[in-house]
Write a protein that holds these residues in place. Structure first.
Motif, mmCIF file in Angstrom:
data_model
loop_
_atom_site.group_PDB
_atom_site.id
_atom_site.type_symbol
_atom_site.label_atom_id
_atom_site.label_comp_id
_atom_site.label_asym_id
_atom_site.label_seq_id
_atom_site.Cartn_x
_atom_site.Cartn_y
_atom_site.Cartn_z
ATOM 1 N N ASP A 1 0.795 -1.222 0.000
ATOM 2 C CA ASP A 1 0.000 0.000 0.000
ATOM 3 C C ASP A 1 0.830 1.276 0.000
ATOM 4 O O ASP A 1 0.262 2.373 -0.114
ATOM 5 N N THR A 2 2.152 1.181 0.169
ATOM 6 C CA THR A 2 2.938 2.406 0.205
ATOM 7 C C THR A 2 2.926 3.086 -1.165
ATOM 8 O O THR A 2 2.937 2.433 -2.201
ATOM 9 N N LYS A 3 2.940 4.409 -1.142
ATOM 10 C CA LYS A 3 2.886 5.177 -2.389
ATOM 11 C C LYS A 3 4.185 5.032 -3.175
ATOM 12 O O LYS A 3 4.182 5.077 -4.407
ATOM 13 N N ARG A 4 5.281 4.899 -2.443
ATOM 14 C CA ARG A 4 6.606 4.714 -3.049
ATOM 15 C C ARG A 4 7.387 3.780 -2.139
ATOM 16 O O ARG A 4 7.262 3.842 -0.913
ATOM 17 N N SER A 5 8.208 2.937 -2.714
ATOM 18 C CA SER A 5 9.008 2.032 -1.892
ATOM 19 C C SER A 5 9.999 2.830 -1.054
ATOM 20 O O SER A 5 10.306 3.996 -1.343
ATOM 21 N N ALA A 6 10.527 2.201 -0.022
ATOM 22 C CA ALA A 6 11.432 2.888 0.899
ATOM 23 C C ALA A 6 12.648 3.461 0.190
ATOM 24 O O ALA A 6 13.124 4.553 0.525
ATOM 25 N N ASP A 7 13.171 2.743 -0.797
ATOM 26 C CA ASP A 7 14.381 3.216 -1.468
ATOM 27 C C ASP A 7 14.098 4.410 -2.378
ATOM 28 O O ASP A 7 14.962 5.278 -2.557
ATOM 29 N N VAL A 8 12.904 4.468 -2.951
ATOM 30 C CA VAL A 8 12.515 5.655 -3.715
ATOM 31 C C VAL A 8 12.383 6.845 -2.768
ATOM 32 O O VAL A 8 12.858 7.956 -3.055
ATOM 33 N N ARG A 9 11.760 6.623 -1.626
ATOM 34 C CA ARG A 9 11.617 7.714 -0.646
ATOM 35 C C ARG A 9 12.977 8.164 -0.127
ATOM 36 O O ARG A 9 13.203 9.357 0.102
ATOM 37 N N ALA A 10 13.895 7.215 0.053
ATOM 38 C CA ALA A 10 15.227 7.561 0.557
ATOM 39 C C ALA A 10 15.959 8.485 -0.400
ATOM 40 O O ALA A 10 16.686 9.399 0.025
ATOM 41 N N ARG A 11 15.774 8.269 -1.693
ATOM 42 C CA ARG A 11 16.417 9.125 -2.688
ATOM 43 C C ARG A 11 15.809 10.527 -2.666
ATOM 44 O O ARG A 11 16.512 11.536 -2.708
ATOM 45 N N ILE A 12 14.488 10.570 -2.608
ATOM 46 C CA ILE A 12 13.806 11.864 -2.627
ATOM 47 C C ILE A 12 14.085 12.659 -1.354
ATOM 48 O O ILE A 12 14.220 13.891 -1.387
ATOM 49 N N ALA A 13 14.194 11.964 -0.226
ATOM 50 C CA ALA A 13 14.414 12.654 1.055
ATOM 51 C C ALA A 13 15.692 13.472 1.070
ATOM 52 O O ALA A 13 15.794 14.463 1.803
ATOM 53 N N VAL A 14 16.686 13.093 0.254
ATOM 54 C CA VAL A 14 17.939 13.860 0.211
ATOM 55 C C VAL A 14 17.677 15.289 -0.246
ATOM 56 O O VAL A 14 18.435 16.210 0.097
ATOM 57 N N LEU A 15 16.602 15.515 -0.983
ATOM 58 C CA LEU A 15 16.287 16.874 -1.425
ATOM 59 C C LEU A 15 16.071 17.814 -0.245
ATOM 60 O O LEU A 15 16.266 19.029 -0.374
ATOM 61 N N SER A 16 15.646 17.267 0.893
ATOM 62 C CA SER A 16 15.478 18.126 2.071
ATOM 63 C C SER A 16 16.809 18.654 2.582
ATOM 64 O O SER A 16 16.843 19.612 3.360
ATOM 65 N N GLU A 17 17.919 18.049 2.134
ATOM 66 C CA GLU A 17 19.249 18.501 2.523
ATOM 67 C C GLU A 17 19.874 19.425 1.479
ATOM 68 O O GLU A 17 20.941 20.001 1.725
ATOM 69 N N CYS A 18 19.231 19.573 0.323
ATOM 70 C CA CYS A 18 19.793 20.431 -0.732
ATOM 71 C C CYS A 18 18.694 21.143 -1.499
ATOM 72 O O CYS A 18 18.614 21.032 -2.732
ATOM 73 N N PRO A 19 17.826 21.871 -0.824
ATOM 74 C CA PRO A 19 16.696 22.500 -1.515
ATOM 75 C C PRO A 19 17.119 23.504 -2.582
ATOM 76 O O PRO A 19 16.433 23.637 -3.603
ATOM 77 N N GLN A 20 18.227 24.200 -2.357
ATOM 78 C CA GLN A 20 18.667 25.170 -3.354
ATOM 79 C C GLN A 20 19.099 24.461 -4.640
ATOM 80 O O GLN A 20 18.811 24.932 -5.746
ATOM 81 N N ARG A 21 19.804 23.350 -4.493
ATOM 82 C CA ARG A 21 20.206 22.581 -5.679
ATOM 83 C C ARG A 21 18.983 22.121 -6.470
ATOM 84 O O ARG A 21 18.963 22.141 -7.705
ATOM 85 N N TRP A 22 17.979 21.670 -5.737
ATOM 86 C CA TRP A 22 16.761 21.207 -6.400
ATOM 87 C C TRP A 22 16.081 22.350 -7.159
ATOM 88 O O TRP A 22 15.633 22.173 -8.294
#
Length: 785
Positions: free
Chosen positions: A509-530
């Motif tokens: 039922d998860t919207k994205r697997s844990a590893d997909v979420r882990a990749r996206i979560a890094v954006l919270s550490e580099c918002p300007q780059r994003w």
């Protein structure tokens, strides 16, 4: 027997029991103790999930039948494994042909006089004493040519309905009127449906499992399998849909002999699982939320949200602010998809008022307003009360006093506003028993649960998307982070109160697997780059900026320019959001624009720009993936591994996450994140199997002290004085701040050997840079003499 770790298998016609048998040696070597099977009872033919049960008395033939299940159990047991079953007590399928569901078939033929009428939540007083069946493609007058009589049945394409005795020879118009059901346009399910559904799915009808006879009939096969030793534990699907979850669980616990059981219960905010429930705990979405939160940077989330508002342009309650988005989504769902459920509550309240001289003056509009406004303000999935029973503090909090104050303020006349107190008292069961009061209390809770699921998980999650890794089942996009102290407090509470609860990172039922979420979560550490990346991709025209933001984050997390899978996930996203298109009112032009955008952008040549951006983030993704996996496998509770997640597993929303997986171990010498994750998983599961007392119900949880300039970037704990877990969090911020430097982890007394890598041992205080010299995570075991 309490499992040490479970492994979820998604059974389907192309992965039956025999295929699961073939995977048993691999799974036993992986180190789990039990196989966790998706529903196995007879379901709609071709079902890819099994939650659409049609016959509780039979094991699904497409999977190999009961003999196939028993053969799987024997093979599993020969390899030291048991079976856990996912069961579905809340609902059954309304299939085509309808004869597949015999209890429902008998009710359609015999009406409320059928012995099976008690099986289903049907409001016979509505619709002139008939069951409304929303199966017609258009209004009945436009579908008469599609209706034919065949012997004692009425046919409409794939649908087949029984005829009452003596009606087959009547003219069609008279025949239709003579039945215990009324065929209706599918769109009328929103407002006129008179049976309880699973959420808003009219093809799933609610089962009255609170009736002892219905419970006995619908659980006989499962209980037989448990009695015979074929099954050792249960996962209970959607207990919030039941009239009285606690009573059901007590009856089940007594019948099943107290075997290990977890419930698919989503806890919101500070909500706690009712301590009175006789279960081991939840299926683990509360753990998922805390683990994901550790790898999400709170400062970066704020920056990212500001960029999101600037880029996507959402305003106010149309996706710009979380709580406003949830409230607007709730109104949309309640007044459209759940309008029939609201009408049921209002009708029931009207009957209650009519029988009470003190309440009979309340107008229907006032009752309707009170019901609707209180429902949208329920901050959790539902209250847990029964009419005339006790009303615990947790139930009071589910229909807050502040909500009553807000709703009353909308009434111009104080005497009219008193209706809000009445509805709240009915919802909390305070006004005693009686059929109508009991029905209102139960259905308010059931509707609140459906509303929360549809408005938050299936609407607001797709409308508010600053960081889509936070938009996960059980999550809170408005508060997506978890500090180390909060994580430790959560784990300590599990160890104390729910030591055998389930924990998960990925599910069906998860919207994205844990590893997909882990990749996206890094954006919270580099918002300007994003933000700079998106600016560079602006030349690819999108139907709207909100879609572009969501699509590029999805592409980053998924990591492959797979147009088919990306398009399917994004079309589901925009339909669930319901802003430009929806499942029931699809805008073909808009949806084609979505597909064209994916082909030209996330699945086209511009993806290489995203791929380069992703490669720069790979070291930090690695830390997130391995860190989340090791925390999950060693924290308090019983970890459930979703199929394939022992290696890097990138999947999007269902049905993408139910794709077949490869059950072969990595080849010797394989490198990369997938092989590393497998090695960490085998090491952690092996330690759990070798030292079960360290992780079982008697095990303890102790946070460890980290000293030095980067202390907040290391989360470490000790289990039962015998195993130490240490992981890196927010590794990109760590690198930008200069790395570990002289940060140290204070180990408990003794010598501690590195479990995945033999030959390394530590004692006393260890420099974190040395501990993480080869991997950003470490699992240590106390060396025994």
């Amino acid at each position: 027997m309490t499992p040490t770790a479970t492994y979820r298998l998604q059974l389907r016609s192309d992965f039956p029991f025999s295929a699961a048998e073939e995977a048993v040696p691999y799974l036993a070597a992986l180190g789990v103790s039990h196989l966790h099977l998706s529903p196995v009872l007879e379901a709609v033919p071709g079902s890819e999930h099994g939650y659409d049960v049609v016959d509780h008395a039979r094991v699904r033939a497409e999977l190999g039948g009961e003999e196939g299940l028993r053969a799987l159990s024997r093979t599993a047991r020969a390899h030291g494994l048991g079976l856990i079953l996912d069961i579905v007590p809340n609902h059954m399928a309304v299939p085509a042909p309808e004869s597949l569901n015999r209890p429902l078939w008998e009710v359609l033929r015999e009406g409320p006089g059928s012995p099976y009428a008690r099986w289903f939540d049907i409001d016979w007083e509505a619709a002139g004493g008939k069951i409304l069946l929303p199966v017609l493609a258009h209004r009945i007058g436009d579908e008469l040519e599609g209706l034919t009589v065949d012997g004692e049945t009425l046919r409409y394409y794939d649908h087949v309905f029984p005829l009452r005795e003596g009606t087959a020879r009547l003219p069609l118009a008279e025949l239709l009127d003579a039945q215990w059901y009324r065929l209706t346009w599918w769109r009328l399910a929103r407002t006129e449906l008179n049976y309880r559904r699973f959420f808003t799915i009219s093809e799933l009808i609610g089962v009255r499992v609170e009736d002892p006879e219905v419970f006995a009939a619908s659980h006989a096969k499962i209980l037989q399998l448990m009695e015979d030793g074929v099954v050792e534990g249960l996962r209970i699907d959607h207990p919030d849909g039941l009239a009285d979850p606690e009573a059901y669980l007590r009856r089940l616990g007594a019948a099943a002999g107290g075997r290990w059981t977890v419930v698919e219960k989503i806890l919101t905010g500070g909500e706690r699982l009712p301590a009175e429930w006789p279960v081991a705990g939840t299926t683990g979405y509360d753990a998922l939320y805390r683990i994901d939160g550790l790898f999400t940077d709170p400062d970066g989330v704020g920056e990212l949200t500001a960029h999101y508002r600037d880029f996507a342009g959402p305003s106010g309650d149309r996706g710009g602010y979380w709580e406003a988005t949830v409230r607007r989504s709730a109104y949309k769902v309640l007044t459209h998809e759940l309008a029939a459920e609201t009408r049921y509550l209002v009708r029931t309240a009207e009957r209650i008022c009519a029988a009470d001289p003190a309440s009979r003056d309340f107008a229907p509009w006032a009752l309707r307003t009170a019901v609707r406004e209180l429902l949208v303000r329920v901050p959790v999935y539902r209250p847990y009360v029964t009419a005339g029973g006790p009303c615990p503090e947790s139930a009071e909090a589910a229909v807050p006093v502040e909500a009553v104050r807000q709703v009353k303020a909308a009434f111009a006349v104080p005497e009219e506003a008193a209706v809000v107190d009445l509805v709240r008292d009915l919802a909390l069961g305070r006004l005693g028993g009686g059929p109508d009061r009991a029905a209102f209390c139960a259905r308010f809770a059931q509707t609140a649960s459906a509303l929360r699921a549809k408005s938050v998980e299936d609407t607001a999650f797709y409308r508010y998307t600053p960081l889509i890794s936070a938009n996960e089942v059980g999550g809170d996009p408005g508060a997506p982070t978890s500090a180390p102290a909060d994580f430790h407090a959560f784990c300590a509470r599990l160890a104390r109160d729910w030591p055998a609860t389930g924990t998960v990172l990925s599910t069906h039922d998860t919207k994205r697997s844990a590893d997909v979420r882990a990749r996206i979560a890094v954006l919270s550490e580099c918002p300007q780059r994003w933000a700079r990346l998106l600016a560079g991709l602006a030349s690819v025209p999108a139907p709207d900026a909100h879609l572009a933001w969501t699509a590029w984050q999805t592409a980053l997390g998924f990591g492959e320019p797979d147009g088919e899978r990306l398009t399917a996930a994004l079309l589901k996203s925009v339909r669930e959001a319901g802003l430009h298109t929806s499942w029931t009112e699809q805008d073909a032009v808009y949806e084609q624009a979505v597909a064209d955008f994916v082909a030209a952008g996330p699945a086209g040549p511009p993806f290489e720009t995203v791929a380069k951006f992703a490669r720069d983030l790979d070291p930090y993704v690695r830390a997130n993936v391995l860190g989340a996996a090791l925390l999950h496998l060693t924290m308090p509770g019983v970890p459930d591994l979703y199929q394939g997640t022992e290696r890097e597993f990138r999947a999007l929303v269902d049905p993408d996450n139910r794709r077949p997986v490869d059950f072969t171990p990595p080849a010797a010498g394989d490198e990369g994140l997938s092989a590393e994750k497998y090695a960490v998983t085998v090491a952690a599961l092996g330690l759990r199997r070798e030292r079960p007392d360290v992780f079982d119900e008697s095990g303890t949880y102790t946070p460890l002290t980290v000293l030095g300039p980067a202390a907040d970037h290391c989360v470490a704990f000790c289990r039962s004085g015998e195993a130490v877990t240490a992981v890196t969090r927010l590794s990109l911020r760590l690198a930008e701040a200069g790395g570990w430097r002289d940060t140290e982890l204070v180990l408990p007394e003794g010598v501690w050997g590195d479990v995945p890598a033999s030959g390394r041992a530590f004692s006393g205080s260890v420099r974190v840079a040395e501990l993480f010299a080869t991997r950003p995570v470490s699992l240590l075991a106390r060396e025994r003499a």
